[in-house]
Design a protein around this motif. Structure first.
Motif, PDB file in Angstrom:
ATOM      1  N   LYS A 216       0.898  -1.240   0.066  1.00 26.87           N
ATOM      2  CA  LYS A 216      -0.140   0.005   0.003  1.00 26.87           C
ATOM      3  C   LYS A 216       0.838   1.026   0.021  1.00 26.87           C
ATOM      4  O   LYS A 216       0.387   2.354  -0.051  1.00 26.87           O
ATOM      5  N   ALA A 217       2.138   1.307   0.029  1.00 28.60           N
ATOM      6  CA  ALA A 217       2.991   2.270   0.173  1.00 28.60           C
ATOM      7  C   ALA A 217       2.871   3.415  -1.053  1.00 28.60           C
ATOM      8  O   ALA A 217       2.965   4.385  -1.085  1.00 28.60           O
ATOM      9  N   LYS A 218       2.491   2.690  -2.235  1.00 27.95           N
ATOM     10  CA  LYS A 218       2.437   3.450  -3.566  1.00 27.95           C
ATOM     11  C   LYS A 218       1.381   4.634  -3.365  1.00 27.95           C
ATOM     12  O   LYS A 218       1.043   5.537  -3.922  1.00 27.95           O
ATOM     13  N   ASP A 219       0.158   4.427  -2.263  1.00 28.12           N
ATOM     14  CA  ASP A 219      -0.792   5.119  -1.998  1.00 28.12           C
ATOM     15  C   ASP A 219      -0.568   6.300  -0.821  1.00 28.12           C
ATOM     16  O   ASP A 219      -1.441   6.881  -0.633  1.00 28.12           O
ATOM     17  N   MET A 220       0.552   6.092  -0.226  1.00 32.45           N
ATOM     18  CA  MET A 220       1.018   6.871   0.882  1.00 32.45           C
ATOM     19  C   MET A 220       0.873   8.534   0.283  1.00 32.45           C
ATOM     20  O   MET A 220       1.513   8.940  -0.774  1.00 32.45           O
ATOM     21  N   PRO A 221       0.685   9.393   1.114  1.00 31.75           N
ATOM     22  CA  PRO A 221       0.598  10.724   0.877  1.00 31.75           C
ATOM     23  C   PRO A 221       1.840  11.305   0.960  1.00 31.75           C
ATOM     24  O   PRO A 221       2.559  10.482   1.757  1.00 31.75           O
ATOM     25  N   PRO A 222       2.319  12.181   0.295  1.00 33.31           N
ATOM     26  CA  PRO A 222       3.628  12.956   0.314  1.00 33.31           C
ATOM     27  C   PRO A 222       3.948  13.257   2.003  1.00 33.31           C
ATOM     28  O   PRO A 222       3.021  13.728   2.509  1.00 33.31           O
ATOM     29  N   LEU A 223       5.217  13.006   2.322  1.00 31.59           N
ATOM     30  CA  LEU A 223       5.433  13.545   3.878  1.00 31.59           C
ATOM     31  C   LEU A 223       5.503  14.812   3.884  1.00 31.59           C
ATOM     32  O   LEU A 223       6.235  15.519   2.872  1.00 31.59           O
ATOM     33  N   MET A 224       4.819  15.665   4.791  1.00 32.23           N
ATOM     34  CA  MET A 224       5.020  17.020   4.789  1.00 32.23           C
ATOM     35  C   MET A 224       5.613  17.685   5.963  1.00 32.23           C
ATOM     36  O   MET A 224       6.045  18.784   5.937  1.00 32.23           O
ATOM     37  N   ASP A 225       6.333  16.802   6.907  1.00 35.04           N
ATOM     38  CA  ASP A 225       7.108  17.300   8.174  1.00 35.04           C
ATOM     39  C   ASP A 225       8.307  17.596   7.517  1.00 35.04           C
ATOM     40  O   ASP A 225       9.167  16.869   7.178  1.00 35.04           O
ATOM     41  N   PRO A 226       8.562  18.959   7.293  1.00 33.32           N
ATOM     42  CA  PRO A 226       9.721  19.377   6.584  1.00 33.32           C
ATOM     43  C   PRO A 226      11.149  18.807   7.521  1.00 33.32           C
ATOM     44  O   PRO A 226      12.129  18.347   6.866  1.00 33.32           O
ATOM     45  N   THR A 227      11.476  18.754   8.765  1.00 41.23           N
ATOM     46  CA  THR A 227      12.261  18.363   9.646  1.00 41.23           C
ATOM     47  C   THR A 227      12.538  16.908   9.458  1.00 41.23           C
ATOM     48  O   THR A 227      13.743  16.377   9.073  1.00 41.23           O
ATOM     49  N   LEU A 228      11.649  16.089   9.476  1.00 36.66           N
ATOM     50  CA  LEU A 228      11.796  14.758   9.319  1.00 36.66           C
ATOM     51  C   LEU A 228      12.105  14.315   7.610  1.00 36.66           C
ATOM     52  O   LEU A 228      12.857  13.450   7.558  1.00 36.66           O
ATOM     53  N   LYS A 229      11.518  14.892   6.862  1.00 39.83           N
ATOM     54  CA  LYS A 229      11.814  14.816   5.377  1.00 39.83           C
ATOM     55  C   LYS A 229      13.429  15.028   5.156  1.00 39.83           C
ATOM     56  O   LYS A 229      13.788  14.161   4.539  1.00 39.83           O
ATOM     57  N   GLU A 230      13.808  16.212   5.651  1.00 38.93           N
ATOM     58  CA  GLU A 230      15.273  16.223   5.445  1.00 38.93           C
ATOM     59  C   GLU A 230      16.105  15.188   6.221  1.00 38.93           C
ATOM     60  O   GLU A 230      17.294  14.724   5.739  1.00 38.93           O
ATOM     61  N   LYS A 231      15.770  14.837   7.543  1.00 38.61           N
ATOM     62  CA  LYS A 231      16.276  13.845   8.274  1.00 38.61           C
ATOM     63  C   LYS A 231      16.387  12.485   7.434  1.00 38.61           C
ATOM     64  O   LYS A 231      17.533  11.892   7.228  1.00 38.61           O
ATOM     65  N   LEU A 232      15.200  12.093   6.952  1.00 38.54           N
ATOM     66  CA  LEU A 232      15.217  10.854   5.760  1.00 38.54           C
ATOM     67  C   LEU A 232      15.989  11.248   4.735  1.00 38.54           C
ATOM     68  O   LEU A 232      16.816  10.047   4.255  1.00 38.54           O
ATOM     69  N   LYS A 233      15.859  12.280   4.258  1.00 38.38           N
ATOM     70  CA  LYS A 233      16.427  12.287   2.933  1.00 38.38           C
ATOM     71  C   LYS A 233      18.221  12.258   3.214  1.00 38.38           C
ATOM     72  O   LYS A 233      18.852  11.478   2.288  1.00 38.38           O
ATOM     73  N   LEU A 234      18.486  12.762   4.295  1.00 40.49           N
ATOM     74  CA  LEU A 234      20.030  12.591   4.458  1.00 40.49           C
ATOM     75  C   LEU A 234      20.593  11.370   4.810  1.00 40.49           C
ATOM     76  O   LEU A 234      21.611  10.800   4.285  1.00 40.49           O
ATOM     77  N   SER A 235      19.512  10.680   5.640  1.00 40.46           N
ATOM     78  CA  SER A 235      20.020   9.334   6.194  1.00 40.46           C
ATOM     79  C   SER A 235      19.939   8.152   4.853  1.00 40.46           C
ATOM     80  O   SER A 235      20.361   7.219   4.846  1.00 40.46           O
ATOM     81  N   LEU A 236      19.038   8.618   3.825  1.00 38.58           N
ATOM     82  CA  LEU A 236      18.919   7.640   2.665  1.00 38.58           C
ATOM     83  C   LEU A 236      19.568   7.936   1.279  1.00 38.58           C
ATOM     84  O   LEU A 236      19.280   7.277   0.482  1.00 38.58           O
ATOM     85  N   GLN A 237      20.612   9.128   1.361  1.00 39.23           N
ATOM     86  CA  GLN A 237      21.180   9.558   0.200  1.00 39.23           C
ATOM     87  C   GLN A 237      22.007   8.407  -0.180  1.00 39.23           C
ATOM     88  O   GLN A 237      22.299   8.230  -1.602  1.00 39.23           O
TER      89      GLN A 237
END
Length: 241
Positions: A216-237
């Motif tokens: 069901k992950a394809k139906d998830m809405p975009p992540l809106m929390d900017p702090t968590l988004k940047e933290k995940l982006k950094l850890s997943l680069q």
């Protein structure tokens, strides 16, 4: 307190541990750690696993990290049927061989395929260069060929005529790119037949239960929390390379 398993079924190794425990009637308390909400970063979870990764196991005062170690611990402690992790020296070595190979091969390209094709652009709003995705999918195809040629060959399961923990680890990996729309089984009838055998042994209900979240992950809405988004982006680069 009895056995506690800290899992997120978005994670492929967590799904393998979950299926193994459920299939073998191992009683446990499920402690859900939602990676996409950053719950693995909390201080409370760091007390359980300083690596801040799932799966993790807590058995009384004993704490264990790493999915392969957890699978083998459960197999031994609860005396799971021999086919899961055989006593025979050479049969066990075949299972160990696959478990050693998959970390830097199938695990790597399946994870990158899902994140590059689906999670980065749709969940994190980060575009992925077409050539990067193409290279990852080509690598995935090579890994699938190796999975067939080296491990499955003409056997019913990856290490012989009976299912083992190697099959659980492999099939849960492959469902990652499937969740992103990769048609990896359509052009590989041998691999498709193997998946059907694994699902039949596990049981369709349990297999679907374990994979419901990721499918069901394809139906998830975009992540809106900017702090968590940047933290995940950094850890997943690392998944962009």
């Amino acid at each position: 307190m009895g056995l506690e398993l800290y899992l997120d079924l978005m994670s492929q190794p967590c799904r393998a541990v979950y299926i193994f425990a459920k299939k073998n009637d191992i009683p446990f308390q499920l402690r859900t750690i939602e990676l996409l909400k950053g719950q693995h970063y909390t201080d409370d979870f760091a007390q359980v696993n300083p690596l801040r990764k799932v799966p993790a196991l807590k058995d009384g005062d004993f704490i264990l990290a790493e999915s392969v170690a957890i699978l083998l611990y459960l197999s031994r402690k609860y005396k799971a049927p021999d086919h899961w992790y055989p006593q025979d020296l050479q049969a066990r070595a075949r299972v160990d061989e696959y478990l050693s190979w998959q970390h830097t091969a199938l695990r790597s390209c399946c994870t990158r395929a899902m994140w590059q094709k689906m999670m980065f652009p749709k969940y994190l709003g980060q575009p992925v260069a077409p050539e990067t995705l193409a290279a990852t999918l080509a690598e995935l195809d090579r890994c699938l060929q190796m999975l067939e040629d080296k491990f499955l060959q003409n056997q019913a399961f990856l290490t012989g005529s009976h299912i083992s923990v190697a099959d659980l680890v492999a099939v849960t990996e492959l469902m990652h790119p499937v969740s992103a729309g990769c048609k990896i089984f359509e052009s590989r009838p041998k691999l498709a037949a193997w998946r059907q055998r694994v699902e039949a042994v596990v049981g369709e209900k349990l297999f679907q239960e374990a994979h419901a979240v990721v499918l069901k992950a394809k139906d998830m809405p975009p992540l809106m929390d900017p702090t968590l988004k940047e933290k995940l982006k950094l850890s997943l680069q690392c998944l962009l390379h």
